[in-house]
Design a protein around this motif. Structure first.
Motif, PDB file in Angstrom:
ATOM      1  N   SER A   1       0.803  -1.167   0.080  1.00  0.00           N
ATOM      2  CA  SER A   1      -0.010   0.191   0.064  1.00  0.00           C
ATOM      3  C   SER A   1       1.056   1.298   0.130  1.00  0.00           C
ATOM      4  O   SER A   1       0.761   2.343  -0.734  1.00  0.00           O
ATOM      5  CB  SER A   1      -0.899   0.064   1.010  1.00  0.00           C
ATOM      6  OG  SER A   1      -0.069  -0.114   2.280  1.00  0.00           O
TER       7      SER A   1
ATOM      8  N   THR B   1      -2.419   2.343  -8.128  1.00  0.00           N
ATOM      9  CA  THR B   1      -3.345   1.541  -7.106  1.00  0.00           C
ATOM     10  C   THR B   1      -2.464   0.322  -6.641  1.00  0.00           C
ATOM     11  O   THR B   1      -1.584  -0.257  -7.338  1.00  0.00           O
ATOM     12  CB  THR B   1      -4.700   0.969  -7.969  1.00  0.00           C
ATOM     13  OG1 THR B   1      -4.182   0.316  -9.147  1.00  0.00           O
ATOM     14  CG2 THR B   1      -5.432   1.989  -8.527  1.00  0.00           C
ATOM     15  N   GLN B   2      -2.895  -0.275  -5.540  1.00  0.00           N
ATOM     16  CA  GLN B   2      -2.404  -1.318  -4.928  1.00  0.00           C
ATOM     17  C   GLN B   2      -2.508  -2.459  -5.806  1.00  0.00           C
ATOM     18  O   GLN B   2      -1.476  -3.147  -5.750  1.00  0.00           O
ATOM     19  CB  GLN B   2      -2.872  -1.304  -3.493  1.00  0.00           C
ATOM     20  CG  GLN B   2      -2.166  -2.657  -2.658  1.00  0.00           C
ATOM     21  CD  GLN B   2      -2.558  -2.609  -1.165  1.00  0.00           C
ATOM     22  OE1 GLN B   2      -3.082  -1.662  -0.802  1.00  0.00           O
ATOM     23  NE2 GLN B   2      -2.374  -3.811  -0.598  1.00  0.00           N
ATOM     24  N   SER B   3      -3.435  -2.694  -6.333  1.00  0.00           N
ATOM     25  CA  SER B   3      -3.685  -3.818  -7.126  1.00  0.00           C
ATOM     26  C   SER B   3      -2.782  -3.687  -8.142  1.00  0.00           C
ATOM     27  O   SER B   3      -2.182  -4.865  -8.805  1.00  0.00           O
ATOM     28  CB  SER B   3      -5.198  -4.178  -7.766  1.00  0.00           C
ATOM     29  OG  SER B   3      -5.573  -2.850  -8.419  1.00  0.00           O
ATOM     30  N   SER B   4      -2.289  -2.493  -8.970  1.00  0.00           N
ATOM     31  CA  SER B   4      -1.509  -2.420  -9.978  1.00  0.00           C
ATOM     32  C   SER B   4      -0.119  -2.727  -9.248  1.00  0.00           C
ATOM     33  O   SER B   4       0.581  -3.721 -10.161  1.00  0.00           O
ATOM     34  CB  SER B   4      -1.500  -0.950 -10.451  1.00  0.00           C
ATOM     35  OG  SER B   4      -0.222  -0.874 -11.160  1.00  0.00           O
TER      36      SER B   4
END
Length: 301
Positions: free
Chosen positions: A23, A32-35
């Motif tokens: 994060s 984004t964290q997902s990226s």
């Protein structure tokens, strides 16, 4: 033939390794964290090995991750140097410095001075024992460290700030507090208060005790320098510490020790390829200025 990892994967991995958090890495990269998670997962896939151990409190580098980070962090530093040259920063309006030290002083007065001059630069500061501090430097987990007598390394640059000697610290109402000089032999009947395992202070003290064939039947080991100070203030014993390593207190005195006349260097230590970063150079300049100012005030008082 395996495809080459793309720059985004390398950058994502490097910032997760630096921040020890997916994060926080996402926040630093403004993505984004997902990226970040996807980029790291693809890199691990390509390498066929795990780079991080995911824990509830954060992430830890695996052996493969440590080896890769030693290279990618250099690339990120080089990229930062290039950007600084291109943008030709005229002022430091933002940034982040990861700083560690093995004692509260002279680090904390320097941080205070730097904060006055560059209020928008974030400093992440942690105290570590000497052994851990040198390990973190060599593993490139920090940008710089203020440590006593750092070990030599071709990958590190060292700037001496000041020299100091070990002294016996105790409460001002202690029975030995009025002495001009003390010997280790006189201190044998006292409880010796020392920082914990891995500290330079503990190594020096134990070496001196062995050298002079002495025995200290009561030794109180604490985790950090602030804990040592608390123990002394509560009159739990006598500490062997470098002079000026803690914030001055009128409740404590420091007395020279006959067997410990040697000077020890307090130094700023920087990974060699980070020494030309503008943030690092600005902090080093403040280090020198703050220590000179502190010594001048001590002489005048």
């Amino acid at each position: 033939m395996n495809a080459s990892p793309n720059p985004y994967q390398i950058k994502a991995f490097t910032f997760v390794a630096r921040e020890r958090s997916f994060s926080r890495a996402a926040h630093c990269l403004n993505v984004t964290q997902s990226s970040v998670t996807q980029h790291v997962a693809k890199l691990e896939n390509q390498m066929g090995t795990q780079l991080f151990i995911r824990r509830r409190e954060g992430v830890e580098l695996t052996r493969a991750g440590i080896e890769l980070f030693k290279i990618t962090d250099r690339l990120a530093t080089l990229d930062q140097l290039v950007m600084e040259k291109i943008n030709d920063y005229s002022a430091l309006s933002e940034g982040n410095i990861r700083l560690i030290a093995n004692a509260p002083r002279p680090a904390m007065p320097i941080i205070a001075k730097y904060g006055e001059l560059y209020p928008h630069v974030q400093i992440d500061f942690t105290l570590y024992d000497w052994t851990s501090a040198m390990s973190l430097l060599n593993e490139r987990q920090v940008d710089m460290a203020i440590v006593t007598e750092p070990s030599d390394s071709e990958t590190l640059v060292t700037h001496e700030l000041r020299r100091s000697r070990y002294m016996a610290h105790m409460r001002s109402d202690h029975r030995l507090a009025k002495k001009a000089v003390l010997s280790l032999e006189e201190l044998q009947s006292e409880t010796l208060v020392l920082p914990g395992d891995g500290s330079l202070t503990q190594k020096v003290a134990q070496s001196k005790i062995r050298e002079y064939g002495l025995k200290f039947p009561r030794v109180l080991k604490t985790t950090t320098f602030p804990m040592v100070k608390e123990a002394l203030l509560h009159n739990l014993g006598v500490g062997l510490l470098l002079e000026n390593s803690m914030y001055p207190s009128d409740k404590l005195v420091a007395i020279p020790v006959e067997e410990m006349p040697e000077d020890y260097r307090d130094c700023v230590v920087i990974p060699r390829d980070k020494k030309d970063l503008r943030l690092i150079k600005s902090f080093l300049g403040v280090c020198v200025e703050a220590v000179v100012s502190e010594e001048s005030n001590s002489v005048g008082s």
